[in-house]
Design a protein around this motif. Structure first.
Motif, mmCIF file in Angstrom:
data_model
loop_
_atom_site.group_PDB
_atom_site.id
_atom_site.type_symbol
_atom_site.label_atom_id
_atom_site.label_comp_id
_atom_site.label_asym_id
_atom_site.label_seq_id
_atom_site.Cartn_x
_atom_site.Cartn_y
_atom_site.Cartn_z
ATOM 1 N N LEU B 26 -7.823 -27.469 3.059
ATOM 2 C CA LEU B 26 -7.911 -26.139 2.444
ATOM 3 C C LEU B 26 -7.490 -25.050 3.433
ATOM 4 C CD1 LEU B 26 -11.182 -26.450 0.352
ATOM 5 C CD2 LEU B 26 -8.850 -26.232 -0.504
ATOM 6 N N ALA B 27 -7.832 -25.241 4.711
ATOM 7 C CA ALA B 27 -7.439 -24.247 5.719
ATOM 8 C C ALA B 27 -5.922 -24.191 5.836
ATOM 9 C CB ALA B 27 -8.067 -24.579 7.066
ATOM 10 N N ASN B 28 -5.255 -25.316 5.539
ATOM 11 C CA ASN B 28 -3.802 -25.379 5.702
ATOM 12 C C ASN B 28 -3.062 -25.286 4.365
ATOM 13 O OD1 ASN B 28 -3.163 -25.785 8.610
ATOM 14 N ND2 ASN B 28 -4.719 -27.361 8.331
ATOM 15 N N VAL B 29 -3.689 -24.630 3.400
ATOM 16 C CA VAL B 29 -3.095 -24.573 2.065
ATOM 17 C C VAL B 29 -1.819 -23.721 2.068
ATOM 18 C CG1 VAL B 29 -4.457 -22.631 1.182
ATOM 19 C CG2 VAL B 29 -3.787 -24.456 -0.361
ATOM 20 N N ASN B 30 -1.677 -22.838 3.062
ATOM 21 C CA ASN B 30 -0.461 -22.016 3.166
ATOM 22 C C ASN B 30 0.373 -22.340 4.399
ATOM 23 O OD1 ASN B 30 -0.703 -20.593 0.828
ATOM 24 N ND2 ASN B 30 -1.756 -18.860 1.755
ATOM 25 N N THR B 31 0.115 -23.481 5.030
ATOM 26 C CA THR B 31 0.854 -23.846 6.238
ATOM 27 C C THR B 31 2.174 -24.521 5.859
ATOM 28 O OG1 THR B 31 -1.233 -24.141 7.395
ATOM 29 C CG2 THR B 31 0.702 -25.163 8.382
ATOM 30 N N ASN B 32 3.265 -24.023 6.414
ATOM 31 C CA ASN B 32 4.578 -24.582 6.085
ATOM 32 C C ASN B 32 4.666 -26.054 6.463
ATOM 33 O OD1 ASN B 32 5.513 -22.070 5.311
ATOM 34 N ND2 ASN B 32 6.272 -21.585 7.354
ATOM 35 N N GLY B 33 5.127 -26.868 5.528
ATOM 36 C CA GLY B 33 5.387 -28.283 5.826
ATOM 37 C C GLY B 33 4.142 -29.109 6.085
ATOM 38 N N PRO B 109 5.788 -28.051 -2.324
ATOM 39 C CA PRO B 109 6.605 -27.161 -3.163
ATOM 40 C C PRO B 109 7.554 -26.330 -2.293
ATOM 41 C CG PRO B 109 4.356 -26.347 -3.005
ATOM 42 C CD PRO B 109 4.375 -27.679 -2.310
ATOM 43 N N MET B 110 8.640 -25.879 -2.876
ATOM 44 C CA MET B 110 9.643 -25.125 -2.119
ATOM 45 C C MET B 110 9.537 -23.638 -2.429
ATOM 46 S SD MET B 110 11.260 -27.287 -0.449
ATOM 47 C CE MET B 110 12.296 -28.703 -0.334
ATOM 48 N N GLU B 111 9.735 -22.821 -1.404
ATOM 49 C CA GLU B 111 9.738 -21.376 -1.609
ATOM 50 C C GLU B 111 11.051 -20.813 -1.105
ATOM 51 O OE1 GLU B 111 7.215 -18.992 0.863
ATOM 52 O OE2 GLU B 111 6.992 -17.464 -0.676
ATOM 53 N N ASN B 112 11.685 -20.012 -1.950
ATOM 54 C CA ASN B 112 12.925 -19.367 -1.553
ATOM 55 C C ASN B 112 12.586 -18.146 -0.715
ATOM 56 O OD1 ASN B 112 15.413 -18.242 -1.320
ATOM 57 N ND2 ASN B 112 15.947 -18.420 -3.476
ATOM 58 N N ASN B 130 12.358 -29.883 20.747
ATOM 59 C CA ASN B 130 12.200 -30.105 22.179
ATOM 60 C C ASN B 130 11.009 -29.284 22.676
ATOM 61 O OD1 ASN B 130 12.733 -30.948 24.748
ATOM 62 N ND2 ASN B 130 14.331 -29.435 25.125
ATOM 63 N N THR B 131 9.942 -29.967 23.095
ATOM 64 C CA THR B 131 8.775 -29.261 23.616
ATOM 65 C C THR B 131 8.597 -29.658 25.075
ATOM 66 O OG1 THR B 131 7.087 -30.945 23.239
ATOM 67 C CG2 THR B 131 7.687 -29.586 21.352
ATOM 68 N N PRO B 132 7.812 -28.881 25.834
ATOM 69 C CA PRO B 132 7.588 -29.254 27.237
ATOM 70 C C PRO B 132 6.979 -30.649 27.368
ATOM 71 C CG PRO B 132 6.804 -27.038 26.834
ATOM 72 C CD PRO B 132 7.194 -27.590 25.510
ATOM 73 N N GLN B 133 6.315 -31.137 26.316
ATOM 74 C CA GLN B 133 5.693 -32.468 26.380
ATOM 75 C C GLN B 133 6.639 -33.580 25.924
ATOM 76 O OE1 GLN B 133 3.957 -29.803 24.717
ATOM 77 N NE2 GLN B 133 3.040 -29.357 26.694
ATOM 78 N N GLY B 134 7.853 -33.215 25.545
ATOM 79 C CA GLY B 134 8.792 -34.222 25.047
ATOM 80 C C GLY B 134 9.201 -33.909 23.616
ATOM 81 N N VAL B 135 9.955 -34.805 23.005
ATOM 82 C CA VAL B 135 10.459 -34.556 21.658
ATOM 83 C C VAL B 135 9.326 -34.698 20.646
ATOM 84 C CG1 VAL B 135 12.087 -35.313 19.887
ATOM 85 C CG2 VAL B 135 12.776 -35.302 22.273
ATOM 86 N N ARG B 136 9.200 -33.725 19.766
ATOM 87 C CA ARG B 136 8.218 -33.756 18.697
ATOM 88 C C ARG B 136 8.951 -33.596 17.374
ATOM 89 N NH1 ARG B 136 5.821 -35.533 22.297
ATOM 90 N NH2 ARG B 136 3.870 -34.827 23.229
ATOM 91 N N TYR B 137 8.258 -33.904 16.280
ATOM 92 C CA TYR B 137 8.895 -33.837 14.968
ATOM 93 C C TYR B 137 8.127 -32.889 14.065
ATOM 94 C CZ TYR B 137 11.476 -37.678 16.852
ATOM 95 O OH TYR B 137 12.280 -38.422 17.656
ATOM 96 N N THR B 138 8.822 -32.231 13.149
ATOM 97 C CA THR B 138 8.147 -31.288 12.254
ATOM 98 C C THR B 138 8.843 -31.244 10.907
ATOM 99 O OG1 THR B 138 7.326 -29.030 12.031
ATOM 100 C CG2 THR B 138 9.482 -29.265 13.024
ATOM 101 N N ARG B 139 8.065 -30.838 9.882
ATOM 102 C CA ARG B 139 8.648 -30.589 8.558
ATOM 103 C C ARG B 139 8.729 -29.082 8.321
ATOM 104 N NH1 ARG B 139 10.662 -34.454 4.824
ATOM 105 N NH2 ARG B 139 9.771 -33.249 3.123
ATOM 106 N N ASP B 140 8.215 -28.301 9.276
ATOM 107 C CA ASP B 140 8.197 -26.845 9.133
ATOM 108 C C ASP B 140 9.553 -26.291 9.562
ATOM 109 O OD1 ASP B 140 7.783 -24.165 9.235
ATOM 110 O OD2 ASP B 140 6.351 -24.210 10.884
ATOM 111 N N GLU B 234 9.574 -25.465 2.975
ATOM 112 C CA GLU B 234 8.678 -26.388 2.306
ATOM 113 C C GLU B 234 7.250 -25.926 2.588
ATOM 114 O OE1 GLU B 234 8.700 -30.417 3.706
ATOM 115 O OE2 GLU B 234 7.531 -31.128 2.008
ATOM 116 N N LYS B 235 6.489 -25.705 1.545
ATOM 117 C CA LYS B 235 5.115 -25.244 1.712
ATOM 118 C C LYS B 235 4.189 -26.461 1.852
ATOM 119 C CE LYS B 235 4.736 -21.357 1.617
ATOM 120 N NZ LYS B 235 5.057 -20.435 2.734
ATOM 121 N N SER B 236 2.922 -26.167 1.966
ATOM 122 C CA SER B 236 1.915 -27.222 2.108
ATOM 123 C C SER B 236 1.818 -28.034 0.813
ATOM 124 C CB SER B 236 0.589 -26.550 2.417
ATOM 125 O OG SER B 236 -0.468 -27.419 2.242
ATOM 126 N N ASN B 237 1.569 -29.340 0.912
ATOM 127 C CA ASN B 237 1.438 -30.151 -0.309
ATOM 128 C C ASN B 237 -0.029 -30.301 -0.735
ATOM 129 O OD1 ASN B 237 0.475 -32.051 1.480
ATOM 130 N ND2 ASN B 237 1.797 -33.706 0.795
#
Lengths: 264, 278
Positions: B26-33, B109-112, B130-140, B234-237
């Protein structure tokens, strides 16, 4: 105590910040040259309760992880520099930039501010200044003998005025516009003024219409790019998200109450 | 003390963890990806109940081999007499525990947004960061252009291209076009291709916070099948209605477990204070 209480509280806080951003957009729905902002969120850190690949039995491993999240945070307030709508004013000293770019104005402390608000006026020395009296940079002064209704500003930023009694307009100045590598990195100062920051990069000065800089249109103002319907939808989303997080808090609280009442 | 007390207590703890997960969703209901977490619980391994010192039987209750035989009977679904002085009555469950907190990777859901540097992935895949800790992945895909002209995340970390380098954008933003396969062109010049990594193993990535996923040791990114949409996010699912139902369900289960606990406590009360009155 229950982690859910704090987790849901971070959710309520982020939605509150979301509402702050939305209400500022709505407050500036009629502000000339205002660029709307959008709140962006990220999830907070995760506690890994169990690593994937940990041993689950003599010859088996857990194929998946067990991670518990701790809520959300505001990651950015992204400024959206899309073109605002146009409004015709029939005022010779009103102008708008059609495309990328900012007007440069000299602030009282001598630094340069950047603005998309083109509602310029003539001050007592007939300089083109903003509503707050900050002069355009480079300064443009309309000669005393040229009536202000003869001021003409070309799409390339050349300002000309016709002195009384003369037939041909005289060029009195050149407006330049600046662009930034990353306009989203500009820092808003209020009064429609932005300052450059390390994130925005250095200003790239150019003549309107050249090198991708926008052109200048005289007699028009760029209005705010806030879309009321969009903001209303965002507000509903924020309110409901806030509400659902508050439900998570009251439910957790009720569960704690049950736990407390176990001991009679 | 009464075994049932502990069984009811583990039930309550399970519901508490479920509620924590829902609160995070619920806290992440508006978090991208953001991809929601789902708590899956399982029964504890049940234990065997034995009738020991059965006069008709002889044997040692600590005979492990016989216990194994009993277990085998149990697995076949029959009640066994081990012939060792302890007849197996049957099995007893000892409550539930959390088996897994699974990440549900459904499309959000997608938001224009109309912002040229906002990118959404439809289908499979992650952006490589590319992060200082190495390669990370995101959907945001809420990306910006940094002061240095690179395509970066909101945390100013560079988005990687297919050859593992940062993506440089020219000063003029007007004509940046990003194709469905991640190819970037500006004013007709190619600027490389955005890396879109896919993972066949769902345990390959762990959530790290800041909308990032950390690859696990041995995780092998492959070319993803998803495609990129420019100007969208891409918004939160997270589905609020579903989370609310789960919240109510958890609350009531918690309540029922607490009732089981208090009932057993009253039984103990009787045993200790009434039966044992001298």
């Amino acid at each position: 105590m229950m982690r859910a209480l704090w987790t849901a509280a971070t959710g309520m806080t982020t939605q509150q910040q979301n509402m702050d951003v939305i209400s500022n957009n709505l407050a500036n729905v009629n502000t000339t040259g205002y660029k709307k902002q959008r709140a962006e969120f990220q999830d907070l850190m995760y506690q890994t309760l169990r690593q994937p690949g940990a041993t689950s039995g003599p010859n088996t491993i857990y194929p998946s992880a067990m991670q518990a999240g701790h809520g959300a945070k505001l990651s950015a307030t992204n400024r959206i520099f899309t073109q605002g709508s146009y409004q015709s004013t029939d005022n010779k000293t009103d102008m708008m930039i059609d495309g990328d770019g900012f007007f440069q104005v000299t602030m009282p402390d001598g630094t340069i501010g950047y603005t998309r608000d083109g509602s310029f006026k003539l001050d007592e020395t007939r300089r083109l200044v903003t509503s707050d009296g900050y002069p355009l940079e480079p300064e443009i002064t309309i000669p005393e003998d040229a009536p202000s209704d003869t001021i003409t500003i070309g799409s390339d930023g050349t300002v000309s005025a016709t002195p009384a009694g003369a037939d041909t307009p005289e060029e009195v100045g050149q407006i330049t516009v600046v662009r930034f590598v990353n306009p989203a990195g500009l820092s808003a100062q209020g009064k429609n003024i932005f300052y450059q920051t390390n994130a925005s990069g250095d200003p790239i000065e150019s003549t309107p219409g050249e090198d991708g800089a926008g052109t200048i249109t005289q007699g028009y103002l760029e209005m705010s790019n806030v879309q009321v319907a969009d903001e209303m939808v965002n507000m509903i989303v924020a309110q409901r998200a806030y509400e659902s997080n508050s439900k998570a808090i009251t439910t957790s609280d009720a569960m704690l109450e049950i736990a407390n009442n176990l001991k009679r | 003390m009464l075994r049932g007390l502990y069984t009811a207590a583990v039930g309550m703890i399970t519901e508490q963890i479920r509620t924590n997960t829902i609160a995070n969703n619920l806290a992440n209901v508006n978090t991208n990806g953001y991809k929601k977490d789902e708590t899956i619980s399982e029964e504890f391994q049940s234990v065997l109940l034995h009738r020991i010192n059965d006069s008709t039987q002889k044997g040692n209750i600590f005979d492990l081999q016989n216990i194994d035989t009993a277990r085998n009977y149990l697995l076949k679904g029959t009640v066994a007499d081990t012939g060792s002085g302890e007849a197996v009555i049957g099995s007893l469950g000892r409550g539930a525990k959390i088996a897994e907190i699974a990440v549900i990777r459904d499309q959000g859901p997608m938001e224009n947004t109309g912002n040229k540097l906002d990118l959404a992935i439809t289908g499979q895949g992650y952006f490589a960061i590319n992060t200082p800790q190495g390669v990370r992945y995101t959907r945001d895909g809420n990306f910006y252009r940094s002061a240095a002209g690179q395509l970066v995340t909101a945390n100013n970390q560079a988005v990687l291209n297919t050859s593992g380098g940062a993506i440089n954008l020219p000063a003029n933003t007007d004509n940046i076009a990003i194709g469905a396969d991640g190819t970037i062109t500006a004013n007709g010049n190619s600027l490389g291709k955005i890396e879109l990594a896919g993972f066949s193993d769902r345990g390959a990535l762990l959530k790290e916070g800041d909308n990032l996923y950390r690859p696990q040791k041995g995780a092998n990114p492959q070319t993803a099948t998803g495609s990129i949409q420019q100007g969208w996010l891409e918004k939160s699912n997270v589905n609020v209605a579903r989370e609310m139902v789960k919240l109510i369900n958890n609350y009531r289960t918690y309540e029922a477990d607490s009732k089981a606990l208090t009932t057993q406590d009253s039984l103990l009360d009787k045993a200790v204070n009434d039966v044992g009155r001298v």
